[in-house]
Design an enzyme around this catalytic site. Structure first.
Site, PDB file in Angstrom:
ATOM      1  N   THR A 171       0.994  -1.148  -0.084  1.00 16.76           N
ATOM      2  CA  THR A 171       0.180   0.196   0.102  1.00 16.76           C
ATOM      3  C   THR A 171       0.782   1.145   0.107  1.00 16.76           C
ATOM      4  O   THR A 171       2.060   1.049   0.257  1.00 16.76           O
ATOM      5  CB  THR A 171      -0.922   0.138   1.319  1.00 16.76           C
ATOM      6  OG1 THR A 171      -1.622  -1.083   1.234  1.00 16.76           O
ATOM      7  CG2 THR A 171      -1.762   1.095   1.274  1.00 16.76           C
ATOM      8  N   ASP A 196      -8.832  -9.804  -0.116  1.00 20.64           N
ATOM      9  CA  ASP A 196      -9.024  -8.982   1.224  1.00 20.64           C
ATOM     10  C   ASP A 196     -10.656  -9.310   1.681  1.00 20.64           C
ATOM     11  O   ASP A 196     -10.917  -9.137   2.688  1.00 20.64           O
ATOM     12  CB  ASP A 196      -9.274  -7.523   1.005  1.00 20.64           C
ATOM     13  CG  ASP A 196      -7.832  -6.979   1.416  1.00 20.64           C
ATOM     14  OD1 ASP A 196      -6.874  -7.763   1.696  1.00 20.64           O
ATOM     15  OD2 ASP A 196      -7.454  -5.863   1.449  1.00 20.64           O
ATOM     16  N   SER A 254     -10.910  -3.711   4.476  1.00 20.37           N
ATOM     17  CA  SER A 254      -9.533  -2.969   4.448  1.00 20.37           C
ATOM     18  C   SER A 254      -8.751  -2.608   5.827  1.00 20.37           C
ATOM     19  O   SER A 254      -9.565  -2.303   6.747  1.00 20.37           O
ATOM     20  CB  SER A 254      -9.494  -2.139   3.431  1.00 20.37           C
ATOM     21  OG  SER A 254      -8.236  -1.428   3.534  1.00 20.37           O
ATOM     22  N   SER A 255      -7.659  -2.718   5.873  1.00 22.36           N
ATOM     23  CA  SER A 255      -6.789  -2.062   6.795  1.00 22.36           C
ATOM     24  C   SER A 255      -6.494  -0.686   6.916  1.00 22.36           C
ATOM     25  O   SER A 255      -5.699  -0.201   7.698  1.00 22.36           O
ATOM     26  CB  SER A 255      -5.631  -3.131   7.183  1.00 22.36           C
ATOM     27  OG  SER A 255      -6.015  -4.305   7.806  1.00 22.36           O
TER      28      SER A 255
END
Length: 567
Positions: free
Chosen positions: A379, A421, A450-451
């Site tokens: 990311t 995910d 999502s993180s």
């Protein structure tokens, strides 16, 4: 070899943090202050482009959009137009909002599409055409610009077009990133034509990297806006790639995609107010839960990175990640008990089993019981603040490094592998070891959990910090620790992002810490409490901004590339 690389990295990080870095902070301008604008991202050219947009009369939103498109050119492993992300905006007038441009499952996807003969086939959601969710980046950027930008799209996107068309010299890390995945690029026609020289040779540091097809795609977006990506020749190229390779995204999927404005998760902690991304980000709720669970134990009195501090912090992390696995998903498809999850009574109950002397076994800790009420390994994150006090925090991704590994032939960009995910088989871990439940099961047009955790922190209604990180589930804990380092321990931005980190995500039951991040005494004390410790090379990568007395300061993470540009 993996251990050797870790030790080498650990030695480097130790020297950086406690040797070179201490000198750099004091003498080499690591805490340089800016008055008019600051952009901190993972790539130098992208940061400069953001500042150039501010100098042309753009605001923080214009700069953020320009950086996103630039990163699609200069950081193909994570910057993207074939993925998605989250944006948190705080305007000088006090307006705070969040934009969800997370990818969606295709209309023809099914709950058990990765389960064959009762077995979860993780490789199908990890790489290749079936791992791709409907991209949201382009729609998100255009929505943000239309609502809050000051400059036209053509002006904001032009620097990225020029970079793609004229090319740029690859840095060592950029060339190494592409070379590392050469064997996987070879599997896909578009990928090997774009990321390998002559379809077979790896790029080297100093090679000029030209992306003509990507430039044409960006031109289409500049001329036709949203329709330049979700309709017309670019959309046709995406659909053709799907049809030739057995993918699921259709023209209807592309045309139906819409990003969504959402209300941030806001919480007070001491003198600060955090405005964080709400679901389908799990970060906002998790960070809020961890802070609220820690606060009664006066973490500011425990000493930074002491055994007592790490024990309280990791036990709160353990409980928040347990809740994440059960309760969180796309709020448009799943009723999330957000008010209950963040209530004082619930969080006090979650910590009722906490012992100052003993770690809680994750196997004994399930999700908490709440009553329903009405109410993100590769990311990149970047932070922007302008002279007027507007701020933007953006975290964007293809999911894994270079996403699905599939590039769209004729269009020049990579597609995400965000379908991983989802809880492709509830109860089975995804590629990051995260366990998910029914809340995050696959459903057509659903956004995957999502993180990614972009956060803007205010103090006395003015921007104080712009935070976020890269690194899968470690995004949440890295972002949290950056905040605590500043809020509790008085660090400046660079010290905050450089300080060693820990991570706990409930399952597997491990307390991770960075090489040389803990003293021998601290390790022994934590083991005596029952923690199962394991080292990691690094935990997250962050690029943050701190605002103090009206002046802007940056923190770029020594764990990876990063560059701050300001004026």
């Amino acid at each position: 070899m993996k251990i050797l690389r870790g030790l080498i990295y650990g030695g480097f990080l130790f020297l950086w943090l406690f040797g070179h870095h201490s000198v750099a902070v004091a003498q080499a301008g690591w805490t340089k202050k800016y008055d008019n604008g600051l952009v901190v991202s993972a790539e130098e050219r992208a940061s400069h482009i953001g500042i150039d947009i501010l100098k042309k009369g753009g605001n923080a939103i214009d700069a953020a959009v320009a950086v996103q498109f630039a990163l699609a050119v200069t950081l193909p492993r994570a910057g993207n137009i074939g993925g998605g992300g989250f944006m948190v905006i705080h305007l000088a007038d006090g307006t705070t909002t969040a934009l969800d441009y997370r990818e969606k499952a295709p209309l023809s996807s099914t709950r058990d599409m990765y389960v064959k003969n009762g077995t979860f086939q993780s490789d199908l959601s990890w790489e290749g055409i079936l791992s791709v969710g409907v991209p949201g980046t382009v729609d998100g950027m255009i929505k943000a610009l239309e609502r809050y930008g000051a400059l036209p799209l053509e002006t904001v996107i032009e620097p990225a077009i020029e970079l793609a068309r004229s090319g740029y010299k690859l840095s060592y890390s950029q060339a190494t990133d592409m070379a590392r995945y050469a064997d996987r690029f070879q599997k896909y026609v578009g990928s090997r034509s774009y990321f390998l020289k002559n379809d077979s040779t790896v790029y080297q540091e100093g090679d000029v990297f030209i992306q003509t097809d990507l430039a044409e795609t960006l031109e289409q977006i500049a001329r036709f806006g949203r329709d330049g990506f979700y309709s017309g020749p670019v959309a046709d190229a995406i659909v053709k790639e799907m049809e030739q390779s057995g993918g699921l995204i259709s023209l209807r999927d592309l045309q139906r995609y819409q990003s969504v404005w959402r209300t941030p998760v806001s919480t007070d902690f001491g003198a600060y107010t955090l405005h964080a991304m709400p679901p389908p980000s799990s970060g906002g709720i998790a960070v809020t839960q961890i802070l609220e669970m820690m606060e009664p134990y006066r973490p500011d009195t425990l000493g930074h990175h002491s055994a007592a501090y790490i024990h309280v912090l990791s036990e709160a992390m353990r409980r928040a990640f347990s809740d994440r696995s059960y309760y969180l998903g796309d709020p448009d498809f799943w009723e999330i008990p957000q008010q209950a999850l963040l209530s004082e009574a619930y969080l006090n109950d979650r910590m009722a089993s906490f012992s100052a002397d003993q770690a809680t076994l994750s196997s004994s800790l399930s999700h908490g019981e709440v009553y329903l009420v009405n109410e993100s390994s590769e990311t990149t994150h970047y932070s922007v603040v302008d002279a007027m006090g507007n701020a933007v925090a953006v975290t964007t991704t293809l999911n894994n490094s270079f996403g699905s590994m599939v590039a769209v032939s004729g269009a020049g960009f990579l597609l995400n592998n965000e379908m991983d995910d989802f809880s492709a088989q509830p109860g089975a871990p995804n590629s990051y070891g995260l366990i998910g439940g029914e809340a995050n099961a696959i459903q057509p047009e659903k956004r995957m959990l999502s993180s990614m955790t972009p956060i803007i922190v205010t103090r006395n209604d003015s921007v104080s910090m712009v935070l976020g990180a890269a690194g899968g589930p470690r995004i949440i804990t890295a972002t949290l620790q950056n905040f605590l380092n500043i809020a509790l321990f008085g660090m400046n931005a660079q010290q905050a992002v450089s300080a060693p980190r820990i991570h706990h995500q409930w399952l597997p039951d491990r307390l991770y810490y960075e090489y040389f991040g803990l003293s021998a005494d601290t390790i022994n004390l934590l083991r005596q409490k029952g923690h199962q410790l394991q080292t990691r090379g690094y935990i997250g990568r962050s690029h943050i901004i701190n605002v103090k007395n009206g002046q802007l300061t940056s923190g770029t993470d020594p764990r990876g590339d990063g560059f701050a540009a300001g004026y």
